[in-house]
Design a protein around this motif. Structure first.
Motif, short mmCIF file in Angstrom:
data_model
loop_
_atom_site.label_atom_id
_atom_site.label_comp_id
_atom_site.label_asym_id
_atom_site.label_seq_id
_atom_site.Cartn_x
_atom_site.Cartn_y
_atom_site.Cartn_z
N GLY A 9 0.80 -1.22 0.00
CA GLY A 9 0.00 0.00 0.00
C GLY A 9 0.83 1.27 0.00
N GLU A 10 1.94 1.26 0.74
CA GLU A 10 2.80 2.45 0.80
C GLU A 10 3.30 2.81 -0.60
N LYS B 72 -5.28 -10.10 -0.26
CA LYS B 72 -4.43 -10.54 0.86
C LYS B 72 -2.98 -10.13 0.62
N MET B 73 -2.52 -9.14 1.36
CA MET B 73 -1.13 -8.68 1.26
C MET B 73 -0.60 -8.36 2.65
N ARG B 74 0.70 -8.41 2.79
CA ARG B 74 1.32 -8.03 4.06
C ARG B 74 1.17 -6.52 4.26
N GLY B 75 1.01 -6.11 5.52
CA GLY B 75 0.82 -4.69 5.80
C GLY B 75 -0.61 -4.30 5.48
N MET B 76 -0.79 -3.20 4.76
CA MET B 76 -2.12 -2.73 4.36
C MET B 76 -2.71 -3.69 3.31
N ASP B 77 -3.85 -4.31 3.63
CA ASP B 77 -4.40 -5.25 2.66
C ASP B 77 -5.23 -4.53 1.59
N GLY B 78 -5.73 -5.34 0.63
CA GLY B 78 -6.43 -4.74 -0.50
C GLY B 78 -7.67 -3.97 -0.12
N MET B 79 -8.44 -4.47 0.84
CA MET B 79 -9.66 -3.77 1.27
C MET B 79 -9.33 -2.42 1.88
N GLU B 80 -8.26 -2.36 2.65
CA GLU B 80 -7.85 -1.09 3.26
C GLU B 80 -7.39 -0.09 2.19
N ILE B 81 -6.65 -0.61 1.22
CA ILE B 81 -6.21 0.26 0.12
C ILE B 81 -7.43 0.79 -0.65
N SER C 128 -10.50 1.25 0.43
CA SER C 128 -11.18 2.26 1.24
C SER C 128 -10.44 3.59 1.21
N LYS C 129 -9.10 3.53 1.28
CA LYS C 129 -8.31 4.76 1.27
C LYS C 129 -8.38 5.46 -0.08
N GLY D 162 -16.69 -0.21 -3.72
CA GLY D 162 -16.45 0.49 -4.97
C GLY D 162 -15.64 -0.24 -6.00
N ALA D 163 -15.31 -1.53 -5.78
CA ALA D 163 -14.54 -2.29 -6.76
C ALA D 163 -15.37 -2.50 -8.03
N PHE D 164 -14.71 -2.44 -9.19
CA PHE D 164 -15.41 -2.65 -10.46
C PHE D 164 -15.71 -4.12 -10.67
N ASP D 165 -14.78 -5.00 -10.28
CA ASP D 165 -14.96 -6.43 -10.53
C ASP D 165 -14.12 -7.21 -9.51
N PHE D 166 -14.38 -8.51 -9.43
CA PHE D 166 -13.67 -9.39 -8.50
C PHE D 166 -13.29 -10.66 -9.27
N ILE D 167 -11.99 -10.96 -9.34
CA ILE D 167 -11.49 -12.11 -10.10
C ILE D 167 -10.64 -12.99 -9.21
N GLU D 168 -10.87 -14.31 -9.30
CA GLU D 168 -10.11 -15.25 -8.47
C GLU D 168 -8.78 -15.62 -9.13
N LYS D 169 -7.78 -15.91 -8.29
CA LYS D 169 -6.49 -16.42 -8.78
C LYS D 169 -6.57 -17.93 -8.95
N PRO D 170 -5.83 -18.50 -9.90
CA PRO D 170 -5.15 -17.76 -10.98
C PRO D 170 -6.18 -17.21 -11.95
N PRO D 171 -6.01 -15.98 -12.42
CA PRO D 171 -7.06 -15.38 -13.27
C PRO D 171 -7.13 -16.04 -14.64
N ASP D 172 -8.37 -16.26 -15.09
CA ASP D 172 -8.59 -16.72 -16.45
C ASP D 172 -8.24 -15.56 -17.40
N LEU D 173 -7.38 -15.83 -18.39
CA LEU D 173 -6.86 -14.77 -19.25
C LEU D 173 -7.97 -13.98 -19.94
N ASN D 174 -8.90 -14.69 -20.58
CA ASN D 174 -9.98 -14.00 -21.29
C ASN D 174 -10.86 -13.21 -20.34
N ARG D 175 -11.19 -13.80 -19.21
CA ARG D 175 -12.01 -13.11 -18.20
C ARG D 175 -11.33 -11.84 -17.73
N LEU D 176 -10.04 -11.92 -17.49
CA LEU D 176 -9.28 -10.75 -17.02
C LEU D 176 -9.29 -9.64 -18.06
N LEU D 177 -8.98 -9.99 -19.30
CA LEU D 177 -8.87 -8.96 -20.34
C LEU D 177 -10.22 -8.32 -20.64
#
Length: 457
Positions: A38-39, A58-67, A69-70, A99-114
């Motif tokens: 996040g920093e 899921k990330m060390r320090g500030m996670d994705g949800m916190e980022i 919101s900020k 406010g997220a536009f979309d939610f994609i699971e790992k590993p991301p499907d290439l076509n779905r991601l693009l």
């Protein structure tokens, strides 16, 4: 000049994931930046313009949800696609609410991601373009009038604008239904979003579905590229469906489904696209009668008609006519120096009140423009109004005069038909096709009658 490539920020604490996503996106010709926490994200945002972010949850320090919101609290408006190897419905719902536009699971499907990346960037580009256009447009004109009916409309707008309730505006042609719709939008929390208007009567039935929901490339003959529809363009804002009573049965069914699911599917597509749209509709038809005759769906009517607002014709609020006349003359003067210094006598304003103005505010505005250009002096008099609006005759007197002047029924019938046709042509700015459609006769018959009665503009 070539179009600037979008810049995408990948935020993930796993180097291998960042490398993989970078390779995919750079191959698609996007600019790519990386952040491992996040920093680093907010450090990059100080120096770079970002069009889209891919954000791990899921990330060390500030996670994705916190980022996320900020980003919202610091007023960053680019779209964010969340990526997670621990996806579940609860997390996806929470991300969407933040406010997220979309939610994609790992590993991301290439076509779905693009596909998600392209949709997010398309929507962001449209939003930015609309904001730019809106910033250059003049403010929405005031709703002019001091009658009880207008005061009630303004009070209703103030009361319901801040809600998400759908509004249906009824009234004759030219009464100002679109202006009411714009004020519902302007006074709402969605005012920073887009106001998108669709005239359902002006778009051929076979094209309306594509106009509303968009289409995919190749979905029908002539669909040479993907098109974003009005529902998507209005995401986060207001969609104004004007003349909704003229919508085809197929389009009615699909609009109903979109309202039920808060999602649309483009013509030729299969993916559901979530949309956050407030729908305001308007009609000059009696939809309850249309329901009785099978012309309009009752379930759609009840979906749209949560808050009804009726805009009365000018003949029902004659005391507002002088205010409207003076306001329009001032607005004409702001655009064209030819109207500067022109004013009305009190008698002229009273004379304007006597007219029936069957075309309502639109016809009144045309009349004021005519008076401003053709009056003999810089002061518009009662004589000017009498000589330059319907040859000095009140519309309500026309039939009575024919009764007095005609000795035979056939003569009265033909004269009345001539008066009717001229009146309707004036209301439609002498557009013959539009007039024929409005009075429900074939255009060829319209030409024949104009020739028969020697009607010319």
């Amino acid at each position: 000049m070539s179009e600037k490539k979008p810049t995408i920020l990948i935020t993930d604490d796993e180097q291998s994931i960042r490398n993989s996503l970078r390779d995919i996106l750079e191959f698609e010709d996007y600019n790519v930046l990386e952040a491992e926490n996040g920093e680093k994200v907010f450090s990059i945002l100080k120096d770079h313009r970002i069009d889209l972010m891919l954000l791990d949850i899921k990330m060390r320090g500030m996670d994705g949800m916190e980022i996320l919101s900020k980003l919202k609290s610091e007023q960053y408006h680019f779209p964010v696609i969340m990526i997670s190897g621990h996806g579940n419905i609860e997390i996806a719902v929470e991300a969407t609410k933040k406010g997220a536009f979309d939610f994609i699971e790992k590993p991301p499907d290439l076509n779905r991601l693009l596909v998600s990346v392209r949709n997010a960037l398309d929507q962001h580009r449209l939003t930015e373009e609309n904001k730019s256009i809106k910033s250059r447009l003049p403010d929405v004109p005031d709703i002019i009038g001091e009658s009880d009916a207008i005061k009630k409309i303004k009070k209703t707008i103030d009361k319901v604008a801040q809600t998400s309730s759908r509004v249906m505006i009824t009234g004759e042609n030219g009464t100002g239904k679109e202006l009411v719709a714009r004020w519902v939008h302007e006074k709402s929390d969605r005012s920073s979003g887009t106001f998108v208007d669709v005239n359902c009567a002006a778009i051929p039935a076979d094209l309306l579905e594509s106009e509303l929901f968009g289409h995919e490339k190749g979905s029908f003959t002539g669909a040479t590229s993907q098109r974003i529809g009005k529902f998507e363009q209005a995401d986060g804002g207001t969609l104004f469906l004007d003349e909704v009573g003229d919508m085809s049965p197929d389009a009615q069914a699909k609009v109903l489904r979109a309202l039920q699911e808060n999602a649309i599917v483009r013509v030729g597509g299969t993916q559901k696209i979530s949309v956050d749209v407030r729908v305001v509709s308007a009609t000059n038809k009696d939809l309850l009668e249309e329901i009785e005759t099978g012309g309009f769906r009752e379930d759609l009517y009840h979906r749209l008609n949560v808050i009804p607002i009726h805009v009365p014709p000018l003949r029902k609020r004659r005391d507002d006519i002088p205010l409207l006349a003076k306001d329009w003359l001032e607005r004409l003067a702001q655009k064209d120096i030819m109207f500067s210094g022109i004013s009305f006598t009190d008698e002229a304003l009273e004379e304007l009140k006597k007219q029936n103005w069957s075309g309502n505010v639109r016809e009144l505005q045309n009349g004021i423009e005519r008076l401003g250009l053709l009056a003999e002096d810089s002061t518009i008099t009662q004589d000017d109004v009498q000589s330059l609006t319907l040859s000095g005759k009140k519309k309500g007197d026309a039939i009575e005069e024919l009764v007095d002047d005609m000795d035979t029924f056939q003569g009265f019938k033909e004269s009345a038909e001539r008066v009717f046709l001229i009146r309707k042509l004036e209301e439609n700015d002498w557009n013959i096709s539009q007039t024929a459609q409005a009075i429900d006769i074939q255009r060829s018959h319209m030409y024949n009658k104009m020739k028969k009665y020697n009607i010319e503009r």
